[in-house]
Design a protein around this motif. Structure first.
Motif, PDB file in Angstrom:
ATOM      1  N   LEU A   1       0.851  -1.194   0.000  1.00 15.51           N
ATOM      2  CA  LEU A   1       0.000   0.000   0.000  1.00 15.51           C
ATOM      3  C   LEU A   1       0.881   1.235   0.000  1.00 15.51           C
ATOM      4  O   LEU A   1       2.030   1.195   0.450  1.00 15.51           O
ATOM      5  N   GLN A   2       0.328   2.337  -0.528  1.00 16.96           N
ATOM      6  CA  GLN A   2       1.059   3.610  -0.452  1.00 16.96           C
ATOM      7  C   GLN A   2       0.309   4.550   0.473  1.00 16.96           C
ATOM      8  O   GLN A   2      -0.924   4.537   0.516  1.00 16.96           O
ATOM      9  N   PHE A   3       1.054   5.358   1.220  1.00 12.08           N
ATOM     10  CA  PHE A   3       0.436   6.352   2.098  1.00 12.08           C
ATOM     11  C   PHE A   3       0.048   7.566   1.258  1.00 12.08           C
ATOM     12  O   PHE A   3       0.841   8.024   0.432  1.00 12.08           O
ATOM     13  N   VAL A   4      -1.162   8.078   1.491  1.00  5.83           N
ATOM     14  CA  VAL A   4      -1.612   9.231   0.702  1.00  5.83           C
ATOM     15  C   VAL A   4      -2.057  10.379   1.603  1.00  5.83           C
ATOM     16  O   VAL A   4      -2.350  10.211   2.784  1.00  5.83           O
ATOM     17  N   ASN A   5      -2.096  11.540   0.971  1.00  6.93           N
ATOM     18  CA  ASN A   5      -2.726  12.714   1.537  1.00  6.93           C
ATOM     19  C   ASN A   5      -4.230  12.500   1.392  1.00  6.93           C
ATOM     20  O   ASN A   5      -4.737  12.429   0.275  1.00  6.93           O
ATOM     21  N   PRO A   6      -4.976  12.384   2.502  1.00  7.53           N
ATOM     22  CA  PRO A   6      -6.398  12.040   2.393  1.00  7.53           C
ATOM     23  C   PRO A   6      -7.225  13.117   1.704  1.00  7.53           C
ATOM     24  O   PRO A   6      -8.320  12.839   1.230  1.00  7.53           O
ATOM     25  N   ALA A   7      -6.689  14.320   1.633  1.00  9.94           N
ATOM     26  CA  ALA A   7      -7.454  15.405   1.010  1.00  9.94           C
ATOM     27  C   ALA A   7      -7.292  15.450  -0.502  1.00  9.94           C
ATOM     28  O   ALA A   7      -8.108  16.030  -1.204  1.00  9.94           O
ATOM     29  N   SER A   8      -6.229  14.850  -1.017  1.00 10.28           N
ATOM     30  CA  SER A   8      -5.965  14.955  -2.453  1.00 10.28           C
ATOM     31  C   SER A   8      -5.850  13.601  -3.136  1.00 10.28           C
ATOM     32  O   SER A   8      -5.952  13.512  -4.356  1.00 10.28           O
ATOM     33  N   GLY A   9      -5.611  12.560  -2.366  1.00  7.29           N
ATOM     34  CA  GLY A   9      -5.324  11.258  -2.962  1.00  7.29           C
ATOM     35  C   GLY A   9      -3.899  11.156  -3.471  1.00  7.29           C
ATOM     36  O   GLY A   9      -3.459  10.091  -3.899  1.00  7.29           O
ATOM     37  N   GLY A  10      -3.172  12.262  -3.436  1.00  2.31           N
ATOM     38  CA  GLY A  10      -1.764  12.274  -3.862  1.00  2.31           C
ATOM     39  C   GLY A  10      -0.874  11.732  -2.753  1.00  2.31           C
ATOM     40  O   GLY A  10      -1.355  11.309  -1.704  1.00  2.31           O
ATOM     41  N   PRO A  11       0.452  11.768  -2.975  1.00  7.35           N
ATOM     42  CA  PRO A  11       1.356  11.234  -1.962  1.00  7.35           C
ATOM     43  C   PRO A  11       1.259  11.989  -0.634  1.00  7.35           C
ATOM     44  O   PRO A  11       0.931  13.176  -0.618  1.00  7.35           O
ATOM     45  N   ALA A  12       1.540  11.296   0.469  1.00  3.32           N
ATOM     46  CA  ALA A  12       1.458  11.921   1.793  1.00  3.32           C
ATOM     47  C   ALA A  12       2.411  13.112   1.903  1.00  3.32           C
ATOM     48  O   ALA A  12       2.125  14.086   2.595  1.00  3.32           O
ATOM     49  N   ILE A  13       3.556  13.012   1.222  1.00  4.93           N
ATOM     50  CA  ILE A  13       4.540  14.093   1.181  1.00  4.93           C
ATOM     51  C   ILE A  13       4.798  14.394  -0.295  1.00  4.93           C
ATOM     52  O   ILE A  13       4.959  13.459  -1.091  1.00  4.93           O
ATOM     53  N   ALA A  14       4.831  15.679  -0.652  1.00  2.00           N
ATOM     54  CA  ALA A  14       4.921  16.039  -2.080  1.00  2.00           C
ATOM     55  C   ALA A  14       6.169  15.458  -2.749  1.00  2.00           C
ATOM     56  O   ALA A  14       6.138  15.093  -3.923  1.00  2.00           O
ATOM     57  N   THR A  15       7.257  15.370  -1.982  1.00  2.00           N
ATOM     58  CA  THR A  15       8.535  14.958  -2.585  1.00  2.00           C
ATOM     59  C   THR A  15       8.946  13.522  -2.255  1.00  2.00           C
ATOM     60  O   THR A  15       9.899  13.017  -2.848  1.00  2.00           O
ATOM     61  N   ILE A  16       8.283  12.899  -1.277  1.00  2.00           N
ATOM     62  CA  ILE A  16       8.731  11.570  -0.833  1.00  2.00           C
ATOM     63  C   ILE A  16       7.572  10.581  -0.918  1.00  2.00           C
ATOM     64  O   ILE A  16       6.524  10.782  -0.287  1.00  2.00           O
ATOM     65  N   GLY A  17       7.755   9.534  -1.687  1.00  2.00           N
ATOM     66  CA  GLY A  17       6.774   8.456  -1.748  1.00  2.00           C
ATOM     67  C   GLY A  17       6.960   7.559  -0.539  1.00  2.00           C
ATOM     68  O   GLY A  17       8.092   7.276  -0.132  1.00  2.00           O
ATOM     69  N   THR A  18       5.850   7.121   0.086  1.00  2.00           N
ATOM     70  CA  THR A  18       5.940   6.301   1.292  1.00  2.00           C
ATOM     71  C   THR A  18       5.020   5.094   1.147  1.00  2.00           C
ATOM     72  O   THR A  18       3.882   5.236   0.692  1.00  2.00           O
ATOM     73  N   PHE A  19       5.531   3.952   1.526  1.00  2.00           N
ATOM     74  CA  PHE A  19       4.855   2.695   1.238  1.00  2.00           C
ATOM     75  C   PHE A  19       4.982   1.746   2.426  1.00  2.00           C
ATOM     76  O   PHE A  19       5.928   1.851   3.206  1.00  2.00           O
ATOM     77  N   VAL A  20       4.041   0.803   2.506  1.00  2.00           N
ATOM     78  CA  VAL A  20       4.187  -0.265   3.486  1.00  2.00           C
ATOM     79  C   VAL A  20       3.725  -1.551   2.810  1.00  2.00           C
ATOM     80  O   VAL A  20       2.765  -1.547   2.039  1.00  2.00           O
ATOM     81  N   GLN A  21       4.458  -2.641   3.045  1.00  2.00           N
ATOM     82  CA  GLN A  21       4.096  -3.890   2.384  1.00  2.00           C
ATOM     83  C   GLN A  21       4.291  -5.071   3.318  1.00  2.00           C
ATOM     84  O   GLN A  21       5.159  -5.040   4.192  1.00  2.00           O
ATOM     85  N   LEU A  22       3.440  -6.061   3.098  1.00  2.00           N
ATOM     86  CA  LEU A  22       3.532  -7.303   3.867  1.00  2.00           C
ATOM     87  C   LEU A  22       3.989  -8.413   2.920  1.00  2.00           C
ATOM     88  O   LEU A  22       3.349  -8.664   1.892  1.00  2.00           O
ATOM     89  N   LEU A  23       5.096  -9.042   3.270  1.00  2.00           N
ATOM     90  CA  LEU A  23       5.553 -10.214   2.529  1.00  2.00           C
ATOM     91  C   LEU A  23       5.188 -11.414   3.393  1.00  2.00           C
ATOM     92  O   LEU A  23       5.720 -11.567   4.497  1.00  2.00           O
ATOM     93  N   PRO A  24       4.252 -12.260   2.924  1.00  2.70           N
ATOM     94  CA  PRO A  24       3.860 -13.389   3.768  1.00  2.70           C
ATOM     95  C   PRO A  24       5.026 -14.363   3.964  1.00  2.70           C
ATOM     96  O   PRO A  24       5.916 -14.448   3.109  1.00  2.70           O
ATOM     97  N   LYS A  25       4.998 -15.045   5.081  1.00  3.07           N
ATOM     98  CA  LYS A  25       6.026 -16.061   5.396  1.00  3.07           C
ATOM     99  C   LYS A  25       6.256 -16.969   4.181  1.00  3.07           C
ATOM    100  O   LYS A  25       5.288 -17.462   3.589  1.00  3.07           O
ATOM    101  N   GLY A  26       7.509 -17.151   3.810  1.00  5.28           N
ATOM    102  CA  GLY A  26       7.847 -18.017   2.679  1.00  5.28           C
ATOM    103  C   GLY A  26       7.756 -17.323   1.322  1.00  5.28           C
ATOM    104  O   GLY A  26       8.037 -17.941   0.295  1.00  5.28           O
ATOM    105  N   PHE A  27       7.406 -16.037   1.296  1.00  4.92           N
ATOM    106  CA  PHE A  27       7.266 -15.303   0.032  1.00  4.92           C
ATOM    107  C   PHE A  27       8.584 -15.302  -0.744  1.00  4.92           C
ATOM    108  O   PHE A  27       9.654 -15.080  -0.181  1.00  4.92           O
ATOM    109  N   ARG A  28       8.492 -15.567  -2.044  1.00  6.73           N
ATOM    110  CA  ARG A  28       9.662 -15.493  -2.924  1.00  6.73           C
ATOM    111  C   ARG A  28       9.283 -14.576  -4.079  1.00  6.73           C
ATOM    112  O   ARG A  28       8.596 -15.007  -5.012  1.00  6.73           O
TER     113      ARG A  28
END
Ligand code: GTQ
Length: 345
Positions: A244-271
């Motif tokens: 998932l990417q973090f967004v500015n809830p008011a614009s749908g754009g990135p949470a920070i204008a210059t820095i993209g921010t993300f969070v991801q889950l790799l399930p156990k055993g993921f290749r």
């Protein structure tokens, strides 16, 4: 026809003459300027928590936040030593705040994010509103907003800072100010921004003040719940797992204008399958362990480690346990300028 050495002698003499007037021949550098693919000096690198933690704590004995203003160990990419850069475009560091300390208020053109790594009960205050930080939380300090940090708790608190310092430096657009007081006066009670902007709603009279998110606290428990739900309900993406990417809830754009921010889950055993993109990326391992394969090189990571994947380098992510990665890159800048590219395989 002149001899080859004659040509080069003539050229050298020509270069010397024009050099005095700050002029240079393009043909000597064209192929290093315009390359078929990104040619970044940024290298893959891992900063292990088990190495960093003792040094971060040692820095706490050597200097106070009062003297240092910000007590931070800078994570310098081995290909960019002396430049205070984790990647070509982003700065990263590990900041320590000890019980009872205050890191005094200031504001600057550079945008910052914090990803809390260890310790509870410290706060950051942004524009007069405090937020208490918990491990895994992602906090935004928008450009030109007053911010100070404090630790009224009982344990050392450590977080990763990422700032767009090299981007702002490239553009020569940097300003900074100190208010002359240590901490800001609290003008809003804790949780106000979250109440207004953190629940897919906006105040009825909302007018954006900037491109950056008016929400500056993205609690880990919320993003972790979302990732867990995705893992229950969908197959992981072959390269990214559940991301998932973090967004500015008011614009749908990135949470920070210059820095993209993300969070991801790799399930156990993921290749993961091989992937690359033009945004060099800083990863912080929030939980779990695994490795990233970059051609011949393998970087094995554990919880709280930080690693970098350079621009356009093919890499594969693998996880031994359920693994959560937070990441940051300059993607919004590249996308705004129509430069961003990605490729699978
Ligand atoms: O917390 O404001 O790591 O101004 C570098 C510069 C943190 C901060 C850094 C900063 C800060």
């Amino acid at each position: 026809m002149p001899a080859v050495h004659q040509v080069s002698k003539d050229r050298r003499e020509f270069y010397r003459r024009i050099d005095k007037a700050h002029v240079a021949p393009l043909w000597e550098v064209l192929h290093t300027l315009v390359t078929p693919e990104p040619k970044t000096p940024c290298q893959p690198v891992l900063w292990q928590w088990k190495t960093m933690l003792p040094w971060v704590l040692e820095s706490g004995k050597l200097i106070s936040t009062k003297e240092a203003e910000r007590r931070v160990l800078v994570l310098e990419n081995p290909g960019l030593r002396g430049l205070s850069r984790a990647t070509h475009s982003l700065y990263a560091g590990l900041q320590l705040i000890l019980p009872g300390e205050i890191a005094p208020a200031h504001r600057h053109s550079q945008s910052a994010l914090r990803l809390i790594i260890a310790g509870e009960d410290a706060y950051t205050a942004v524009e007069g509103e405090r937020v208490t930080m918990h491990v895994g939380d992602f906090i935004v300090t928008p450009s030109w907003t007053w911010h100070d940090h404090g630790n009224p708790g009982a344990e050392p608190v450590i977080w990763m800072d990422v700032l767009d310092l090299p981007i702002v430096e490239l553009l020569d657009a940097q300003f900074m100010e100190r208010p002359g007081v240590e901490s800001q006066t609290t003008t809003r009670s804790e949780g106000q921004s979250y109440a207004r902007y953190g629940h897919t709603m906006l105040p009825i009279d909302f007018k954006p003040r900037s491109k950056t998110s008016p929400l500056f606290w993205y609690p880990y428990r919320r993003s972790r719940d979302s990732l867990a739900e995705l893992a229950r309900s969908e197959d992981p993406h072959p390269c990214h797992g559940h991301k998932l990417q973090f967004v500015n809830p008011a614009s749908g754009g990135p949470a920070i204008a210059t820095i993209g921010t993300f969070v991801q889950l790799l399930p156990k055993g993921f290749r993961g399958r091989s992937y690359r993109s033009t945004d060099s990326t800083i990863y912080c391992v929030v939980e779990g362990s695994g490795r990233v394969r970059l051609g011949e090189q393998t970087i094995a990571f554990e919880a709280k480690d930080i690693f970098v994947v350079p621009s356009w380098m093919k890499h594969q992510l693998e996880a031994d346990a359920d693994t959560v990665l937070f990441s940051a890159s300059d993607r919004p800048v590249q996308q705004a300028l129509d430069l961003w590219r990605e490729a699978e395989g």
